[in-house]
Design a protein around this motif. Structure first.
Motif, PDB file in Angstrom:
ATOM      1  N   SER A  18       0.950  -1.158   0.078  1.00 60.14           N
ATOM      2  CA  SER A  18       0.086  -0.201  -0.026  1.00 60.14           C
ATOM      3  C   SER A  18       0.791   1.378  -0.021  1.00 60.14           C
ATOM      4  O   SER A  18       0.661   2.452  -0.744  1.00 60.14           O
ATOM      5  CB  SER A  18      -0.901  -0.087   1.247  1.00 60.14           C
ATOM      6  OG  SER A  18      -1.649   1.145   1.200  1.00 60.14           O
ATOM      7  N   HIS A  82      -8.515   0.639   4.845  1.00 62.92           N
ATOM      8  CA  HIS A  82      -8.105   0.589   3.205  1.00 62.92           C
ATOM      9  C   HIS A  82      -9.876   0.176   2.839  1.00 62.92           C
ATOM     10  O   HIS A  82      -9.810   0.394   1.479  1.00 62.92           O
ATOM     11  CB  HIS A  82      -7.146  -0.652   2.996  1.00 62.92           C
ATOM     12  CG  HIS A  82      -5.981  -0.243   2.823  1.00 62.92           C
ATOM     13  ND1 HIS A  82      -5.148   0.174   3.744  1.00 62.92           N
ATOM     14  CD2 HIS A  82      -4.965  -0.076   1.754  1.00 62.92           C
ATOM     15  CE1 HIS A  82      -4.088   0.808   3.524  1.00 62.92           C
ATOM     16  NE2 HIS A  82      -3.924   0.578   2.302  1.00 62.92           N
ATOM     17  N   ALA A  86     -11.424   2.254  -0.442  1.00 66.69           N
ATOM     18  CA  ALA A  86     -11.855   1.287  -1.498  1.00 66.69           C
ATOM     19  C   ALA A  86     -13.012   2.303  -1.611  1.00 66.69           C
ATOM     20  O   ALA A  86     -13.683   2.161  -2.897  1.00 66.69           O
ATOM     21  CB  ALA A  86     -11.971   0.057  -1.315  1.00 66.69           C
ATOM     22  N   SER A 151      -5.239  -2.327 -11.186  1.00 64.89           N
ATOM     23  CA  SER A 151      -5.811  -1.010 -11.503  1.00 64.89           C
ATOM     24  C   SER A 151      -6.348  -0.770 -12.678  1.00 64.89           C
ATOM     25  O   SER A 151      -7.271  -0.061 -13.191  1.00 64.89           O
ATOM     26  CB  SER A 151      -5.311   0.072 -10.579  1.00 64.89           C
ATOM     27  OG  SER A 151      -3.951   0.098 -11.566  1.00 64.89           O
ATOM     28  N   TRP A 156      -8.482   1.466  -9.734  1.00 68.47           N
ATOM     29  CA  TRP A 156      -7.511   1.686  -8.627  1.00 68.47           C
ATOM     30  C   TRP A 156      -8.201   1.077  -7.207  1.00 68.47           C
ATOM     31  O   TRP A 156      -7.402   0.639  -6.377  1.00 68.47           O
ATOM     32  CB  TRP A 156      -7.089   3.004  -8.440  1.00 68.47           C
ATOM     33  CG  TRP A 156      -8.231   4.295  -8.054  1.00 68.47           C
ATOM     34  CD1 TRP A 156      -9.059   4.833  -8.860  1.00 68.47           C
ATOM     35  CD2 TRP A 156      -8.603   4.516  -6.763  1.00 68.47           C
ATOM     36  NE1 TRP A 156      -9.970   5.506  -8.277  1.00 68.47           N
ATOM     37  CE2 TRP A 156      -9.812   5.643  -7.032  1.00 68.47           C
ATOM     38  CE3 TRP A 156      -8.390   3.872  -5.613  1.00 68.47           C
ATOM     39  CZ2 TRP A 156     -10.410   5.994  -5.774  1.00 68.47           C
ATOM     40  CZ3 TRP A 156      -8.929   4.575  -4.254  1.00 68.47           C
ATOM     41  CH2 TRP A 156     -10.035   5.286  -4.444  1.00 68.47           C
ATOM     42  N   ARG A 157      -9.503   1.176  -7.037  1.00 65.19           N
ATOM     43  CA  ARG A 157     -10.047   0.731  -5.664  1.00 65.19           C
ATOM     44  C   ARG A 157      -9.969  -0.689  -5.604  1.00 65.19           C
ATOM     45  O   ARG A 157      -9.899  -1.372  -4.650  1.00 65.19           O
ATOM     46  CB  ARG A 157     -11.705   0.998  -5.970  1.00 65.19           C
ATOM     47  CG  ARG A 157     -11.787   2.642  -6.141  1.00 65.19           C
ATOM     48  CD  ARG A 157     -13.550   2.954  -6.089  1.00 65.19           C
ATOM     49  NE  ARG A 157     -13.669   4.510  -6.506  1.00 65.19           N
ATOM     50  CZ  ARG A 157     -13.867   5.084  -5.523  1.00 65.19           C
ATOM     51  NH1 ARG A 157     -13.843   5.006  -4.258  1.00 65.19           N
ATOM     52  NH2 ARG A 157     -13.912   6.508  -5.904  1.00 65.19           N
ATOM     53  N   ALA A 158      -9.800  -1.397  -6.802  1.00 64.92           N
ATOM     54  CA  ALA A 158      -9.447  -2.884  -6.601  1.00 64.92           C
ATOM     55  C   ALA A 158      -8.256  -3.105  -5.983  1.00 64.92           C
ATOM     56  O   ALA A 158      -8.153  -4.089  -5.214  1.00 64.92           O
ATOM     57  CB  ALA A 158      -9.556  -3.504  -7.995  1.00 64.92           C
ATOM     58  N   PHE A 160      -6.833  -1.438  -3.423  1.00 62.51           N
ATOM     59  CA  PHE A 160      -7.010  -1.222  -2.304  1.00 62.51           C
ATOM     60  C   PHE A 160      -7.860  -2.330  -1.606  1.00 62.51           C
ATOM     61  O   PHE A 160      -7.559  -2.943  -0.505  1.00 62.51           O
ATOM     62  CB  PHE A 160      -7.862   0.001  -1.781  1.00 62.51           C
ATOM     63  CG  PHE A 160      -7.146   1.367  -1.967  1.00 62.51           C
ATOM     64  CD1 PHE A 160      -7.043   2.128  -0.744  1.00 62.51           C
ATOM     65  CD2 PHE A 160      -6.598   1.882  -3.049  1.00 62.51           C
ATOM     66  CE1 PHE A 160      -6.167   3.253  -0.927  1.00 62.51           C
ATOM     67  CE2 PHE A 160      -5.729   3.120  -3.041  1.00 62.51           C
ATOM     68  CZ  PHE A 160      -5.797   3.763  -1.780  1.00 62.51           C
ATOM     69  N   TRP A 161      -8.787  -2.857  -2.278  1.00 62.92           N
ATOM     70  CA  TRP A 161      -9.540  -4.381  -1.838  1.00 62.92           C
ATOM     71  C   TRP A 161      -8.509  -5.271  -1.550  1.00 62.92           C
ATOM     72  O   TRP A 161      -8.470  -6.147  -0.491  1.00 62.92           O
ATOM     73  CB  TRP A 161     -10.593  -4.579  -2.585  1.00 62.92           C
ATOM     74  CG  TRP A 161     -11.822  -3.941  -2.422  1.00 62.92           C
ATOM     75  CD1 TRP A 161     -12.335  -2.841  -3.252  1.00 62.92           C
ATOM     76  CD2 TRP A 161     -12.639  -3.449  -1.496  1.00 62.92           C
ATOM     77  NE1 TRP A 161     -13.630  -2.379  -3.008  1.00 62.92           N
ATOM     78  CE2 TRP A 161     -13.869  -2.827  -1.709  1.00 62.92           C
ATOM     79  CE3 TRP A 161     -12.801  -4.256   0.066  1.00 62.92           C
ATOM     80  CZ2 TRP A 161     -14.787  -2.454  -0.761  1.00 62.92           C
ATOM     81  CZ3 TRP A 161     -13.870  -4.021   0.817  1.00 62.92           C
ATOM     82  CH2 TRP A 161     -14.672  -3.300   0.525  1.00 62.92           C
TER      83      TRP A 161
END
Length: 411
Positions: A18, A82, A86, A151, A156-158, A160-161
């Motif tokens: 991260s 996180h 997300a 991403s 990009w949120r994926a 973070f997941w």
């Protein structure tokens, strides 16, 4: 190395992904949230600010906590941050989650380093630190490119997941593998003892070297994806592979640095900084030549991480009476560089000098770091080892003597 040391490296791997993955996510985040790339780059600085504050704060807060309990609690907060990141509806919420994530990540670094050096003999501390920090270099090889690739296909949120899920796995491993020892197990050891152990000018000079060294690395790495695509002409699909190349160089560098730092810490640091200065300047001069840049990215990874074990293990020798706060202070120093360097790089870009200019900023920071290392080397010849505090180490071992530092030789 004992198994728990490798688990501690895995903890740093999941969270370190991260820390560095935003280098490959900045273009997507900027487009999605409607901000400029330099503004998106401030998310890297936000993370660094959280680590500067969080390292000493969380080190003191968790000083008497069982180490396993501290690591589990900190990882749980990291996961929650996180998940919120997300789901963030805008830049402000994402910025806040980066600060919170960094606060607890800094705490994990402090606890993990203190735990690692307590689990091995004094002569193996450099390798133990290299193993834990190796989790971060592995993140640049596997985690960061994977996050960038994810991403590109899922947003990009994926990424973070994915980090939240990986951290959950490391949390479970921590529960079953890391001893539940206490951070201040030595009788009479306390926060006041740790604070007294920091009262040494050489330690703070070492922190300055750390800040400049890491700043020289992160300023180039933060904008590397944009430099590759906008200046070098590398297609977006190849960016994850080039970032992985940086990580491979880093893994080799930290492996070499872990062994060299035990015998020649200051020489390793000095020559590493010389290499960092030279590679940064070469990147700036050849930024339009994709083949050369790709090769230099690998070398940049090596020279960036070969210094890390010397920077980390040196503070434990300089402040044996403050094993927790000394490591936490060094984590904060890393992130002073991590905070200021992207800002300096963004300022150079905003001034119209282009993405290649960040490598010149890196060369300048490396030069200042080298000068500070030379001062530390000379001071180390005149200053006797520290005896501050009753605790030589978290394992109750005798403190390592401060090395008779040697400046890099020209021949």
């Amino acid at each position: 190395m004992p198994l728990p040391v490798y688990i501690l490296g895995f903890v740093i791997f999941t969270q370190g992904t991260s820390e560095f993955m935003l280098s490959g996510l900045l273009p997507n985040i900027a487009d999605d949230l409607g901000v400029s790339i330099p503004d998106a780059g401030l998310l890297i600085s936000a993370f660094a600010i959280g680590m500067v504050v969080g390292a000493p704060l969380l080190a003191l807060t968790t000083l008497r906590w069982p180490r396993r309990t501290a690591l589990v609690a900190l990882q749980a907060v990291f996961i929650a941050a996180h998940v919120v990141g997300a789901l963030a509806p805008g830049y402000g919420v994402l910025f806040a989650t980066r600060v919170i994530s960094a606060l607890v990540y800094a705490g994990c670094w402090g606890v993990a380093l203190a735990a690692a050096v307590s689990l091995v003999p004094a002569g193996a501390r450099g390798r133990a630190v290299a193993t834990v920090a190796g989790g971060l270099t592995l993140a640049t090889i596997v985690g960061v490119p994977a996050g960038t690739l994810l991403s590109q296909y899922a947003g990009w949120r994926a990424a973070f997941w994915a980090v939240a899920a990986a951290t959950l796995v490391s949390l479970v491993c921590t529960v079953f593998a890391v001893p539940d020892g206490r951070g201040a197990a030595t009788p009479g050891h306390s926060a006041a003892t740790e604070l007294r152990g920091l009262a040494r000018p050489q330690l703070w000079l070492s922190y300055a070297v750390t800040a400049f060294t890491f700043g020289a690395v992160i300023v180039t790495f933060s904008y590397l994806a944009s430099l590759l695509t906008d200046v070098s002409g590398v297609s977006e699909g190849w960016v994850p592979g080039v970032l992985a190349l940086f990580g491979v160089g880093g893994l080799l560098g930290i492996a070499a640095g872990g062994r060299l730092a035990e015998a020649h810490p200051m020489r390793t640091l000095g020559w590493g900084l010389v290499g960092l200065l030279a590679v940064s300047a070469a990147l700036a001069l050849t930024a339009r030549h994709a083949g050369v840049v790709v090769a230099l990215v690998f070398v940049l990874g090596f020279v960036a991480w070969v210094t890390n074990p010397a920077l980390q293990s040196r503070v434990f020798a300089l402040a044996p009476g403050a094993p927790t706060l000394a490591g936490a202070g060094n984590t904060a120093a890393f992130n002073v560089g991590n905070t200021l360097a992207p800002m300096l790089g963004g300022a150079a870009i905003d001034a119209g000098y282009g993405f290649a200019s960040v490598a010149w900023v890196g060369a300048g920071l490396a030069a200042v770091g080298l000068a500070a290392a030379l001062v530390a080397a000379r001071a180390g010849r005149r200053t006797p080892p520290s005896t501050n505090g009753p605790a030589a180490s978290t394992a109750g071992q005798a403190p390592e003597p401060v090395e008779h530092a040697t400046a890099p030789r020209t021949a």
